[in-house]
Design a protein around this motif. Structure first.
Motif, PDB file in Angstrom:
ATOM      1  N   LYS A  10       0.810  -1.225   0.000  1.00  0.00           N
ATOM      2  CA  LYS A  10       0.000   0.000   0.000  1.00  0.00           C
ATOM      3  C   LYS A  10       0.841   1.272   0.000  1.00  0.00           C
ATOM      4  O   LYS A  10       0.294   2.367   0.041  1.00  0.00           O
ATOM      5  N   LEU A  11       2.179   1.151  -0.043  1.00  0.00           N
ATOM      6  CA  LEU A  11       3.014   2.345  -0.069  1.00  0.00           C
ATOM      7  C   LEU A  11       2.747   3.128  -1.334  1.00  0.00           C
ATOM      8  O   LEU A  11       2.512   2.551  -2.400  1.00  0.00           O
ATOM      9  N   GLN A  12       2.772   4.451  -1.208  1.00  0.00           N
ATOM     10  CA  GLN A  12       2.502   5.322  -2.346  1.00  0.00           C
ATOM     11  C   GLN A  12       3.253   6.633  -2.158  1.00  0.00           C
ATOM     12  O   GLN A  12       3.741   6.912  -1.072  1.00  0.00           O
ATOM     13  N   THR A  13       3.320   7.425  -3.190  1.00  0.00           N
ATOM     14  CA  THR A  13       3.929   8.737  -3.043  1.00  0.00           C
ATOM     15  C   THR A  13       2.866   9.737  -2.602  1.00  0.00           C
ATOM     16  O   THR A  13       1.663   9.501  -2.770  1.00  0.00           O
ATOM     17  N   GLU A  18       6.953  13.700  -4.046  1.00  0.00           N
ATOM     18  CA  GLU A  18       8.252  13.945  -3.407  1.00  0.00           C
ATOM     19  C   GLU A  18       8.545  12.992  -2.250  1.00  0.00           C
ATOM     20  O   GLU A  18       9.689  12.779  -1.898  1.00  0.00           O
ATOM     21  N   MET A  19       7.511  12.464  -1.640  1.00  0.00           N
ATOM     22  CA  MET A  19       7.657  11.660  -0.429  1.00  0.00           C
ATOM     23  C   MET A  19       6.999  10.298  -0.622  1.00  0.00           C
ATOM     24  O   MET A  19       5.999  10.167  -1.319  1.00  0.00           O
ATOM     25  N   LEU A  20       7.554   9.300   0.057  1.00  0.00           N
ATOM     26  CA  LEU A  20       6.974   7.963   0.084  1.00  0.00           C
ATOM     27  C   LEU A  20       6.154   7.854   1.369  1.00  0.00           C
ATOM     28  O   LEU A  20       6.700   7.869   2.472  1.00  0.00           O
ATOM     29  N   VAL A  21       4.855   7.797   1.240  1.00  0.00           N
ATOM     30  CA  VAL A  21       3.951   7.743   2.386  1.00  0.00           C
ATOM     31  C   VAL A  21       3.961   6.327   2.953  1.00  0.00           C
ATOM     32  O   VAL A  21       3.712   5.360   2.239  1.00  0.00           O
ATOM     33  N   PHE A  22       4.267   6.218   4.278  1.00  0.00           N
ATOM     34  CA  PHE A  22       4.297   4.896   4.909  1.00  0.00           C
ATOM     35  C   PHE A  22       3.360   4.787   6.103  1.00  0.00           C
ATOM     36  O   PHE A  22       3.149   3.705   6.642  1.00  0.00           O
ATOM     37  N   GLY A  23       2.773   5.892   6.548  1.00  0.00           N
ATOM     38  CA  GLY A  23       1.860   5.860   7.689  1.00  0.00           C
ATOM     39  C   GLY A  23       0.806   6.930   7.549  1.00  0.00           C
ATOM     40  O   GLY A  23       1.055   7.974   6.931  1.00  0.00           O
ATOM     41  N   GLU A  24      -0.380   6.647   8.110  1.00  0.00           N
ATOM     42  CA  GLU A  24      -1.460   7.618   7.996  1.00  0.00           C
ATOM     43  C   GLU A  24      -2.367   7.593   9.210  1.00  0.00           C
ATOM     44  O   GLU A  24      -2.474   6.587   9.902  1.00  0.00           O
ATOM     45  N   LEU A  35      11.545  10.901   2.462  1.00  0.00           N
ATOM     46  CA  LEU A  35      11.915  11.539   1.205  1.00  0.00           C
ATOM     47  C   LEU A  35      12.051  10.475   0.126  1.00  0.00           C
ATOM     48  O   LEU A  35      12.703   9.451   0.321  1.00  0.00           O
ATOM     49  N   TRP A  36      11.375  10.681  -0.993  1.00  0.00           N
ATOM     50  CA  TRP A  36      11.393   9.744  -2.107  1.00  0.00           C
ATOM     51  C   TRP A  36      12.636  10.019  -2.932  1.00  0.00           C
ATOM     52  O   TRP A  36      12.830  11.125  -3.428  1.00  0.00           O
ATOM     53  N   THR A  37      13.511   9.032  -3.056  1.00  0.00           N
ATOM     54  CA  THR A  37      14.746   9.213  -3.797  1.00  0.00           C
ATOM     55  C   THR A  37      15.107   7.940  -4.538  1.00  0.00           C
ATOM     56  O   THR A  37      14.763   6.839  -4.096  1.00  0.00           O
ATOM     57  N   LEU A  38      15.772   8.089  -5.653  1.00  0.00           N
ATOM     58  CA  LEU A  38      16.235   6.930  -6.405  1.00  0.00           C
ATOM     59  C   LEU A  38      17.613   6.476  -5.928  1.00  0.00           C
ATOM     60  O   LEU A  38      18.079   5.419  -6.315  1.00  0.00           O
TER      61      LEU A  38
END
Length: 162
Positions: A10-13, A18-24, A35-38
């Motif tokens: 269920k991870l998404q940006t 810009e960010m990888l959402v991991f909690g809500e 921070l979303w990075t390659l």
């Protein structure tokens, strides 16, 4: 469950990518992200808190400490036996924490800086509501007897299951 860490599937940006959402939050009002990075993943990255319409704010603890705090927060909120009070003074908070061990981490949650205290079978979180609102306290216990250290503190409880 009050808030949740998302499963890998269920991870998404975030909306800006810009960010990888991991909690809500359970109602969808805010979320936590990295921070979303390659580039290669950081060993213990900064966690970012964001309400959907606001800029992201860094949590004070990196991911390792944040996950401990997140777990403690959920343990206190989801416990069967609780003690809850709002609009506490600093002195009342000091009295509540006297018999408990402070968790040695920087405050959790930028919107209402929150500290944690523990005892066997008990997790207490105290949030600074800012301004005239003072502090709120929420204790969760595995058994009603674990709330005993809080029973004699002169606090007006909104709920006390001990």
């Amino acid at each position: 469950m009050q808030n949740r860490v998302l499963p890998l599937s269920k991870l998404q940006t975030d909306p800006k990518g810009e960010m990888l959402v991991f909690g809500e939050e359970n109602q969808g009002g805010f979320f936590w992200s990295l921070l979303w990075t390659l580039d290669g993943a950081e060993a213990d990255p900064t966690v970012w808190f964001r309400e959907y319409d606001e800029p992201a704010i860094a949590e004070q603890e990196p991911l390792n400490g944040f996950l401990i705090q997140f777990s403690l927060y959920e343990a206190s909120m989801g416990a069967e036996y609780r003690a809850v009070s709002h609009s506490l003074t600093g002195g009342q908070v000091d009295r509540l924490a006297e018999e408990l061990l402070p968790v040695p981490l920087l405050p959790f949650w930028p919107g209402a800086p929150t500290r944690f205290y523990v005892a066997p079978g008990l997790v207490l979180h105290v949030s600074d509501e800012g301004g005239d609102n003072g502090f709120s306290a929420w204790a969760g216990a595995s058994h009603r007897s674990a709330l005993a250290p809080l029973a004699d503190v002169p606090v007006e409880w909104d709920r006390f299951d001990g």
